[in-house]
Design a protein around this motif. Structure first.
Motif, PDB file in Angstrom:
ATOM      1  N   TYR A 166      -6.153  -8.081  -1.033  1.00 14.43           N
ATOM      2  CA  TYR A 166      -6.260  -7.952   0.351  1.00 14.43           C
ATOM      3  C   TYR A 166      -7.682  -7.688   0.527  1.00 14.43           C
ATOM      4  CZ  TYR A 166      -6.067  -6.218   5.122  1.00 14.43           C
ATOM      5  OH  TYR A 166      -6.297  -6.129   6.407  1.00 14.43           O
ATOM      6  N   ALA A 167      -8.343  -6.987   0.078  1.00 16.17           N
ATOM      7  CA  ALA A 167      -9.941  -6.660   0.172  1.00 16.17           C
ATOM      8  C   ALA A 167     -10.520  -8.187  -0.060  1.00 16.17           C
ATOM      9  CB  ALA A 167     -10.522  -5.901  -1.137  1.00 16.17           C
ATOM     10  N   ALA A 168     -10.098  -8.829  -0.861  1.00 15.21           N
ATOM     11  CA  ALA A 168     -10.984 -10.494  -0.843  1.00 15.21           C
ATOM     12  C   ALA A 168     -10.753 -11.084   0.307  1.00 15.21           C
ATOM     13  CB  ALA A 168     -10.366 -10.980  -2.273  1.00 15.21           C
ATOM     14  N   ALA A 187     -13.205 -12.546   3.250  1.00 21.60           N
ATOM     15  CA  ALA A 187     -13.179 -13.814   3.704  1.00 21.60           C
ATOM     16  C   ALA A 187     -13.213 -14.017   5.145  1.00 21.60           C
ATOM     17  CB  ALA A 187     -12.164 -14.659   3.004  1.00 21.60           C
ATOM     18  N   THR A 188     -12.289 -13.131   5.676  1.00 22.99           N
ATOM     19  CA  THR A 188     -12.177 -13.225   7.246  1.00 22.99           C
ATOM     20  C   THR A 188     -13.403 -12.676   7.906  1.00 22.99           C
ATOM     21  OG1 THR A 188      -9.769 -12.679   7.145  1.00 22.99           O
ATOM     22  CG2 THR A 188     -10.694 -11.948   9.190  1.00 22.99           C
ATOM     23  N   TRP A 189     -14.097 -11.954   7.232  1.00 16.70           N
ATOM     24  CA  TRP A 189     -15.281 -11.406   7.965  1.00 16.70           C
ATOM     25  C   TRP A 189     -16.609 -12.136   7.343  1.00 16.70           C
ATOM     26  CZ3 TRP A 189     -15.595  -8.610  12.128  1.00 16.70           C
ATOM     27  CH2 TRP A 189     -14.433  -7.777  12.506  1.00 16.70           C
ATOM     28  N   GLN A 190     -16.248 -13.263   6.505  1.00 16.60           N
ATOM     29  CA  GLN A 190     -17.310 -14.291   6.161  1.00 16.60           C
ATOM     30  C   GLN A 190     -18.450 -13.235   5.380  1.00 16.60           C
ATOM     31  OE1 GLN A 190     -18.806 -16.323   9.598  1.00 16.60           O
ATOM     32  NE2 GLN A 190     -16.480 -17.080  10.017  1.00 16.60           N
ATOM     33  N   THR A 191     -17.919 -12.499   4.330  1.00 17.20           N
ATOM     34  CA  THR A 191     -18.932 -11.706   3.237  1.00 17.20           C
ATOM     35  C   THR A 191     -18.299 -11.811   1.995  1.00 17.20           C
ATOM     36  OG1 THR A 191     -20.119  -9.867   3.334  1.00 17.20           O
ATOM     37  CG2 THR A 191     -17.921  -9.574   3.983  1.00 17.20           C
ATOM     38  N   LEU A 224     -10.078   5.036  -0.765  1.00 20.87           N
ATOM     39  CA  LEU A 224      -9.067   4.187  -0.272  1.00 20.87           C
ATOM     40  C   LEU A 224      -8.776   4.778   1.267  1.00 20.87           C
ATOM     41  CD1 LEU A 224      -6.114   4.386  -2.914  1.00 20.87           C
ATOM     42  CD2 LEU A 224      -7.827   2.587  -2.341  1.00 20.87           C
ATOM     43  N   GLU A 225      -8.969   5.785   1.617  1.00 20.15           N
ATOM     44  CA  GLU A 225      -8.974   6.515   3.047  1.00 20.15           C
ATOM     45  C   GLU A 225     -10.069   5.775   3.806  1.00 20.15           C
ATOM     46  OE1 GLU A 225      -9.168  10.764   3.396  1.00 20.15           O
ATOM     47  OE2 GLU A 225      -7.644  10.990   2.022  1.00 20.15           O
ATOM     48  N   LYS A 226     -11.061   5.635   3.221  1.00 17.16           N
ATOM     49  CA  LYS A 226     -12.404   4.972   4.000  1.00 17.16           C
ATOM     50  C   LYS A 226     -12.051   3.390   4.241  1.00 17.16           C
ATOM     51  CE  LYS A 226     -16.097   7.513   2.236  1.00 17.16           C
ATOM     52  NZ  LYS A 226     -17.025   7.540   1.088  1.00 17.16           N
ATOM     53  N   PHE A 227     -11.418   2.624   3.087  1.00 18.32           N
ATOM     54  CA  PHE A 227     -10.916   1.361   3.225  1.00 18.32           C
ATOM     55  C   PHE A 227     -10.001   1.170   4.205  1.00 18.32           C
ATOM     56  CE2 PHE A 227      -8.517  -2.150   2.163  1.00 18.32           C
ATOM     57  CZ  PHE A 227      -9.553  -3.223   1.757  1.00 18.32           C
ATOM     58  N   ALA A 228      -8.842   2.213   4.244  1.00 17.28           N
ATOM     59  CA  ALA A 228      -7.855   2.029   5.095  1.00 17.28           C
ATOM     60  C   ALA A 228      -8.361   1.991   6.729  1.00 17.28           C
ATOM     61  CB  ALA A 228      -6.601   3.049   5.016  1.00 17.28           C
ATOM     62  N   HIS A 229      -9.291   3.312   6.905  1.00 13.25           N
ATOM     63  CA  HIS A 229      -9.836   3.180   8.181  1.00 13.25           C
ATOM     64  C   HIS A 229     -10.455   2.030   8.629  1.00 13.25           C
ATOM     65  CE1 HIS A 229     -11.899   5.124  11.457  1.00 13.25           C
ATOM     66  NE2 HIS A 229     -13.188   4.661  10.826  1.00 13.25           N
ATOM     67  N   TRP A 230     -11.357   1.616   7.653  1.00 16.08           N
ATOM     68  CA  TRP A 230     -12.189   0.359   8.138  1.00 16.08           C
ATOM     69  C   TRP A 230     -11.633  -1.041   8.366  1.00 16.08           C
ATOM     70  CZ3 TRP A 230     -16.292   0.953  10.878  1.00 16.08           C
ATOM     71  CH2 TRP A 230     -16.975   2.257  10.912  1.00 16.08           C
ATOM     72  N   SER A 231     -10.634  -1.029   7.520  1.00 16.54           N
ATOM     73  CA  SER A 231      -9.539  -2.450   7.344  1.00 16.54           C
ATOM     74  C   SER A 231      -8.736  -2.280   8.595  1.00 16.54           C
ATOM     75  CB  SER A 231      -9.057  -2.560   6.075  1.00 16.54           C
ATOM     76  OG  SER A 231      -8.058  -1.509   5.713  1.00 16.54           O
ATOM     77  N   GLY A 232      -8.315  -1.181   9.289  1.00 16.61           N
ATOM     78  CA  GLY A 232      -7.078  -1.133   9.981  1.00 16.61           C
ATOM     79  C   GLY A 232      -5.795  -0.884   9.340  1.00 16.61           C
ATOM     80  N   LEU A 233      -5.815  -0.733   8.160  1.00 18.03           N
ATOM     81  CA  LEU A 233      -4.392  -0.580   7.419  1.00 18.03           C
ATOM     82  C   LEU A 233      -3.732   0.922   7.858  1.00 18.03           C
ATOM     83  CD1 LEU A 233      -4.978  -1.906   4.105  1.00 18.03           C
ATOM     84  CD2 LEU A 233      -3.893  -3.219   5.866  1.00 18.03           C
ATOM     85  N   ASP A 234      -2.565   0.739   8.217  1.00 16.62           N
ATOM     86  CA  ASP A 234      -1.961   2.089   8.471  1.00 16.62           C
ATOM     87  C   ASP A 234      -1.332   2.604   7.034  1.00 16.62           C
ATOM     88  OD1 ASP A 234       0.830   0.996   7.798  1.00 16.62           O
ATOM     89  OD2 ASP A 234       1.084   0.301  10.110  1.00 16.62           O
ATOM     90  N   PRO A 241      -6.741  -9.673   8.463  1.00 14.29           N
ATOM     91  CA  PRO A 241      -5.359 -10.361   8.137  1.00 14.29           C
ATOM     92  C   PRO A 241      -4.247  -9.072   7.909  1.00 14.29           C
ATOM     93  CG  PRO A 241      -6.933 -10.343   6.420  1.00 14.29           C
ATOM     94  CD  PRO A 241      -7.621  -9.846   7.884  1.00 14.29           C
ATOM     95  N   THR A 242      -2.928  -9.394   7.915  1.00 16.74           N
ATOM     96  CA  THR A 242      -1.778  -8.680   7.590  1.00 16.74           C
ATOM     97  C   THR A 242      -1.619  -8.522   6.179  1.00 16.74           C
ATOM     98  OG1 THR A 242      -1.052  -8.906   9.798  1.00 16.74           O
ATOM     99  CG2 THR A 242       0.352  -8.051   8.158  1.00 16.74           C
TER     100      THR A 242
END
Length: 166
Positions: A20-22, A26-30, A54-64, A9-10
């Motif tokens: 956003y994490a929630a 939900a998008t990934w059904q977990t 936050l860097e790890k989260f941004a990387h895996w979530s695709g957030l720039d 999601p955006t």
């Protein structure tokens, strides 16, 4: 068979990192805790917005970088002992972090991309939704910060009442 999402999601206007994490979970059904564990993001690091997590989260979530900075700014990051940097201003932690999660029931009812929690809802001196001019209401209360911000786990408890306009 479970189908996996093609895109994440955006982030929405004024959305917090926790919200956003929630929605991402939900998008990934977990659940949010499992999502963070799979990203190798510590719960404490996530809650406290530590740079490495936050860097790890941004990387895996695709957030720039811009998206990550925006959701972090609406969440509030540590600015020293008992202080939070929120949207470029330093506040007392108590001005933004209370055991009560509040929100606009109209926003929650009308969000097309799942329930989005806005950062301005957490500021204790704000009592009205900027978008709908509706009073913010207490949705739940929890002294445990992760239990409080684990929106995906808490939403099922309230969504029936929110949809019914209660």
């Amino acid at each position: 068979m479970t189908t996996l999402p093609i895109t994440n999601p955006t982030p929405q206007k004024r959305e917090t990192l926790y919200s956003y994490a929630a929605r991402l979970a939900a998008t990934w059904q977990t659940d949010t805790r499992s999502l963070l564990r799979d990203m190798d993001v510590s719960i404490a690091g996530f809650v406290n917005l530590r740079a490495a997590d936050l860097e790890k989260f941004a990387h895996w979530s695709g957030l720039d970088t811009n998206q990550m900075n925006e959701v972090a700014s609406w969440t509030g990051v540590s600015a020293g002992p008992h202080r939070i940097l929120f949207r470029g201003e330093v506040f007392s932690v108590r001005a933004l972090r209370t055991p009560v999660m509040r929100g606009c029931p109209v926003c929650l009812r009308t969000d097309s991309d799942g329930a989005v929690f806005r950062g301005d809802w957490q500021y204790r001196d704000v009592s009205v939704c900027l978008e709908h001019q509706h009073a913010l209401v207490a949705l739940w209360e929890d002294k445990n910060i992760f239990a409080r911000i684990d929106i995906r786990a808490r939403l099922p408890e309230i969504m029936e009442d929110v949809r019914a306009g209660q």
